[in-house]
Enzyme design. Structure first.
Site, short mmCIF file in Angstrom:
data_model
loop_
_atom_site.label_atom_id
_atom_site.label_comp_id
_atom_site.label_asym_id
_atom_site.label_seq_id
_atom_site.Cartn_x
_atom_site.Cartn_y
_atom_site.Cartn_z
N THR A 1 33.02 28.45 22.45
CA THR A 1 32.87 27.64 21.23
C THR A 1 32.23 26.30 21.59
OG1 THR A 1 34.77 28.71 20.24
CG2 THR A 1 34.19 26.56 19.34
N GLY A 2 31.46 25.75 20.65
CA GLY A 2 30.85 24.44 20.89
C GLY A 2 29.34 24.56 20.90
N GLY B 1 31.52 26.38 27.10
CA GLY B 1 31.26 25.00 27.50
C GLY B 1 32.53 24.31 27.97
N LYS C 1 39.00 21.04 28.07
CA LYS C 1 38.31 21.70 26.97
C LYS C 1 39.09 21.42 25.68
CE LYS C 1 36.89 25.88 27.25
NZ LYS C 1 35.76 25.44 26.41
N GLU D 1 40.36 29.84 23.39
CA GLU D 1 39.49 29.81 24.57
C GLU D 1 40.29 30.16 25.83
OE1 GLU D 1 36.14 26.54 23.20
OE2 GLU D 1 37.95 25.82 24.15
C1 5RP Z 1 35.67 23.71 22.16
C2 5RP Z 1 35.35 23.42 23.57
C3 5RP Z 1 33.91 23.25 23.92
O1 5RP Z 1 33.55 24.23 24.84
C4 5RP Z 1 33.73 21.88 24.49
O2 5RP Z 1 34.18 20.94 23.52
C5 5RP Z 1 32.27 21.60 24.84
O3 5RP Z 1 31.51 21.59 23.67
P1 5RP Z 1 29.97 21.28 23.68
O4 5RP Z 1 29.29 22.45 24.32
O5 5RP Z 1 29.63 21.13 22.21
O6 5RP Z 1 29.76 19.99 24.42
O7 5RP Z 1 36.18 23.34 24.44
O8 5RP Z 1 37.05 23.80 21.95
#
Ligand code: 5RP
Length: 226
Positions: A28-29, A86, A98, A107
């Site tokens: 996610t992200g 991510g 995360k 996740e």
């Molecule tokens: C979501 C997460 C994402 O992987 C983390 O916030 C990184 O996000 P991005 O790729 O938008 O920087 O842990 O819960």
């Protein structure tokens, strides 16, 4: 390359680890979005076939479905060959923070079911010491208020995550408290003390889930392994 292009680059290199027939966990992200888009394109042009995926959030599920990525319940395809996701912070030991996107619980569940978990990120996510930013804690709605008070007493400065003027509700129906890891404390020790509290469902500290990381920077891509 700008930040967006670096995310695409990390996602592109991670896609190179995917083989036809694999089972995948989709993160996610914004970086994971790029991976899912590239995966969708590879399935469409048949570079990859017979891929079965499960998602770490409703938003990823929506995107993957719109791209025709075959989706399954986690239990139908676990253990997974590979998860790609991510991270907000990554240290030299491949420990992560995360959950700033709010999906930490699913996740962690999905990534603990994966034989390999590749983190994809741009170099801004690398930190010397985890806790540069906040640490997300997923808590039950019933416990939220008392835990907020308790974590304040413990010096963790909790802030309830909001969205559109209301408490952020996670995909599992919980709330998120973003806490600070005091500068003089080790994150593992802080997490252990937080986890002693009933009502804490999960934390965004991923101590040993990641097996590898693909880090994109203006100088190229580097890999980290555990
Ligand atoms: C979501 C997460 C994402 O992987 C983390 O916030 C990184 O996000 P991005 O790729 O938008 O920087 O842990 O819960």
């Amino acid at each position: 390359m700008d930040a967006h292009e670096l995310k695409i680059e990390a996602a592109r290199v991670a896609l190179g680890e995917v083989r036809s027939g694999m089972t995948l966990g989709l993160g996610t992200g914004t970086t994971s979005v790029e991976f899912v888009k590239l995966l969708g394109a590879a399935l469409r042009d048949r570079t990859l076939r017979d891929i079965r995926c499960t998602c770490t959030s409703n938003s990823t599920e929506e995107l993957a479905r719109s791209l025709g990525v075959p989706l399954f319940e986690l239990a139908e395809i676990a253990p997974l060959d590979l998860a790609v996701d991510g991270a907000d912070e990554i240290d030299a030991r491949l420990r992560l923070i995360k959950g700033r996107g709010g999906a930490l619980l699913r996740e962690k569940i999905v990534e603990q079911q994966a034989k390999r978990f590749i983190v994809i990120a741009d170099e801004t996510k690398i930190v010397e010491k985890l806790g540069a930013g906040t640490l997300p804690i997923e808590v039950t709605p019933f416990a939220r208020e008392v835990l907020e008070r308790r974590f304040t007493e413990l010096g963790f400065a909790p802030v309830m995550r909001m969205r559109d003027g209301a408490p952020r509700v996670t995909d599992e129906g919980n709330r998120i408290l973003d806490v600070r890891v005091p500068g003089d404390r080790d994150i593992a020790e802080v997490v252990a003390s937080i986890r002693e509290h009933a009502g804490v469902v999960e934390t965004g500290f991923f101590s040993n889930e990641a097996t590898e990381a693909i880090i994109a920077s203006a100088n190229g891509v580097r890999r980290m392994t555990r």
